[in-house]
Write a protein that holds these residues in place. Sequence first.
Motif, mmCIF file in Angstrom:
data_model
loop_
_atom_site.group_PDB
_atom_site.id
_atom_site.type_symbol
_atom_site.label_atom_id
_atom_site.label_comp_id
_atom_site.label_asym_id
_atom_site.label_seq_id
_atom_site.Cartn_x
_atom_site.Cartn_y
_atom_site.Cartn_z
ATOM 1 N N THR A 49 0.825 -1.200 0.000
ATOM 2 C CA THR A 49 0.000 0.000 0.000
ATOM 3 C C THR A 49 0.859 1.249 0.000
ATOM 4 O OG1 THR A 49 -0.153 -0.002 2.415
ATOM 5 C CG2 THR A 49 -1.914 -1.118 1.189
ATOM 6 N N TYR A 50 2.142 1.090 0.280
ATOM 7 C CA TYR A 50 3.051 2.240 0.262
ATOM 8 C C TYR A 50 4.466 1.760 -0.030
ATOM 9 C CZ TYR A 50 4.558 0.579 4.795
ATOM 10 O OH TYR A 50 5.054 -0.202 5.797
ATOM 11 N N PHE A 51 5.296 2.667 -0.488
ATOM 12 C CA PHE A 51 6.706 2.381 -0.748
ATOM 13 C C PHE A 51 7.433 3.715 -0.680
ATOM 14 C CE2 PHE A 51 10.337 0.307 -2.680
ATOM 15 C CZ PHE A 51 10.168 -1.011 -2.307
ATOM 16 N N ALA A 52 8.626 3.724 -0.140
ATOM 17 C CA ALA A 52 9.355 4.982 0.037
ATOM 18 C C ALA A 52 10.731 4.912 -0.608
ATOM 19 C CB ALA A 52 9.506 5.287 1.528
ATOM 20 N N CYS A 53 11.299 6.083 -0.834
ATOM 21 C CA CYS A 53 12.692 6.187 -1.247
ATOM 22 C C CYS A 53 13.259 7.466 -0.646
ATOM 23 C CB CYS A 53 12.843 6.144 -2.761
ATOM 24 S SG CYS A 53 12.050 7.448 -3.688
ATOM 25 N N SER A 54 14.580 7.500 -0.533
ATOM 26 C CA SER A 54 15.189 8.653 0.120
ATOM 27 C C SER A 54 16.516 9.009 -0.522
ATOM 28 C CB SER A 54 15.375 8.373 1.613
ATOM 29 O OG SER A 54 16.171 7.226 1.792
ATOM 30 N N ASP A 55 16.924 10.221 -0.264
ATOM 31 C CA ASP A 55 18.198 10.748 -0.740
ATOM 32 C C ASP A 55 19.308 10.100 0.089
ATOM 33 O OD1 ASP A 55 20.456 12.245 -1.353
ATOM 34 O OD2 ASP A 55 19.474 14.180 -1.076
ATOM 35 N N PRO A 56 20.246 9.387 -0.544
ATOM 36 C CA PRO A 56 21.286 8.726 0.245
ATOM 37 C C PRO A 56 22.173 9.704 1.023
ATOM 38 C CG PRO A 56 21.769 8.565 -2.101
ATOM 39 C CD PRO A 56 20.402 9.163 -1.966
ATOM 40 N N SER A 57 22.227 10.959 0.588
ATOM 41 C CA SER A 57 23.021 11.950 1.318
ATOM 42 C C SER A 57 22.263 12.519 2.513
ATOM 43 C CB SER A 57 23.422 13.107 0.390
ATOM 44 O OG SER A 57 22.302 13.948 0.139
ATOM 45 N N GLY A 58 20.948 12.308 2.535
ATOM 46 C CA GLY A 58 20.126 12.847 3.612
ATOM 47 C C GLY A 58 19.701 14.295 3.401
ATOM 48 N N ALA A 59 20.143 14.904 2.309
ATOM 49 C CA ALA A 59 19.838 16.316 2.071
ATOM 50 C C ALA A 59 18.428 16.537 1.526
ATOM 51 C CB ALA A 59 20.860 16.922 1.113
ATOM 52 N N GLY A 60 17.971 15.657 0.666
ATOM 53 C CA GLY A 60 16.660 15.839 0.036
ATOM 54 C C GLY A 60 15.558 15.191 0.845
ATOM 55 N N PRO A 61 14.309 15.539 0.544
ATOM 56 C CA PRO A 61 13.186 14.968 1.298
ATOM 57 C C PRO A 61 12.951 13.500 0.943
ATOM 58 C CG PRO A 61 12.359 16.253 -0.528
ATOM 59 C CD PRO A 61 13.857 16.455 -0.497
ATOM 60 N N ARG A 62 12.399 12.783 1.880
ATOM 61 C CA ARG A 62 11.952 11.410 1.633
ATOM 62 C C ARG A 62 10.720 11.482 0.743
ATOM 63 N NH1 ARG A 62 8.387 7.669 4.948
ATOM 64 N NH2 ARG A 62 9.251 5.593 4.661
ATOM 65 N N LEU A 63 10.585 10.540 -0.179
ATOM 66 C CA LEU A 63 9.399 10.456 -1.020
ATOM 67 C C LEU A 63 8.621 9.216 -0.614
ATOM 68 C CD1 LEU A 63 10.900 11.263 -4.552
ATOM 69 C CD2 LEU A 63 10.008 12.851 -2.833
ATOM 70 N N LEU A 64 7.332 9.374 -0.408
ATOM 71 C CA LEU A 64 6.463 8.258 -0.049
ATOM 72 C C LEU A 64 5.398 8.132 -1.130
ATOM 73 C CD1 LEU A 64 5.666 6.150 2.167
ATOM 74 C CD2 LEU A 64 3.964 7.828 2.881
ATOM 75 N N PHE A 65 5.169 6.924 -1.567
ATOM 76 C CA PHE A 65 4.180 6.637 -2.607
ATOM 77 C C PHE A 65 3.135 5.732 -1.991
ATOM 78 C CE2 PHE A 65 8.272 7.566 -4.323
ATOM 79 C CZ PHE A 65 8.002 8.471 -5.323
ATOM 80 N N GLN A 66 1.887 6.214 -1.964
ATOM 81 C CA GLN A 66 0.821 5.442 -1.323
ATOM 82 C C GLN A 66 -0.261 5.112 -2.335
ATOM 83 O OE1 GLN A 66 -0.561 7.880 1.896
ATOM 84 N NE2 GLN A 66 -1.654 9.289 0.569
ATOM 85 N N ARG A 67 -0.683 3.859 -2.279
ATOM 86 C CA ARG A 67 -1.713 3.407 -3.213
ATOM 87 C C ARG A 67 -3.058 3.996 -2.830
ATOM 88 N NH1 ARG A 67 -3.306 -2.683 -3.464
ATOM 89 N NH2 ARG A 67 -1.481 -2.587 -2.173
ATOM 90 N N VAL A 68 -3.761 4.495 -3.827
ATOM 91 C CA VAL A 68 -5.129 4.977 -3.652
ATOM 92 C C VAL A 68 -5.981 4.315 -4.733
ATOM 93 C CG1 VAL A 68 -4.460 7.181 -2.593
ATOM 94 C CG2 VAL A 68 -4.730 7.041 -5.062
ATOM 95 N N PRO A 69 -7.277 4.160 -4.493
ATOM 96 C CA PRO A 69 -8.118 3.452 -5.463
ATOM 97 C C PRO A 69 -8.410 4.257 -6.737
ATOM 98 C CG PRO A 69 -9.427 4.190 -3.604
ATOM 99 C CD PRO A 69 -7.995 4.494 -3.276
ATOM 100 N N GLU A 70 -8.432 5.571 -6.622
ATOM 101 C CA GLU A 70 -8.786 6.387 -7.788
ATOM 102 C C GLU A 70 -7.533 6.745 -8.597
ATOM 103 O OE1 GLU A 70 -7.805 9.137 -4.451
ATOM 104 O OE2 GLU A 70 -9.113 7.402 -4.584
ATOM 105 N N GLY A 71 -7.723 6.896 -9.888
ATOM 106 C CA GLY A 71 -6.621 7.298 -10.759
ATOM 107 C C GLY A 71 -6.484 8.811 -10.821
#
Length: 142
Positions: free
Chosen positions: A55-77
């Motif tokens: 229902t979700y998956f994240a990725c992050s900047d390996p340097s720690g400088a940029g924001p974390r990105l979170l991707f969450q599943r929703v039913p609507e397109g």
Amino acid sequence: MSSIKQFQVTFDCSEPERLARFWCEVLGYVVPPAPKEFATWEEYHRSLSPEDQVTYFACSDPSGAGPRLLFQRVPEGKTVKNRLHLDVRVGTGLVGEERLATLEAECARLIPLGAIHVRTLYDGNDSCIVMQDIEGNEFCID
């Protein structure tokens, strides 16, 4: 008065892991390690109940400088233009033809990943390229 030091950008989407991995390639981000009791994220997701799987998956900047990105599943397109979009800053400090060439090279790198070139904006000195990610979310190469 609070001073926020970190923030996360959250995307609603239909395929969280696929979209997260796309943005890892775009930004040079990484997928954080799976919880320590699991060898992989796939193993972790399989441990969840069917309604909670991926229902979700994240990725992050390996340097720690940029924001974390979170991707969450929703039913609507996605149905309308984003109210918020990311600007991928590859041409900072460049102008004219040099800037445009740098942006076009980045555009060419992203198209095989599934990005779509929407339009190039160029006024002789400044430029940006409007693109869409693999789920149709707009972003700019700036």
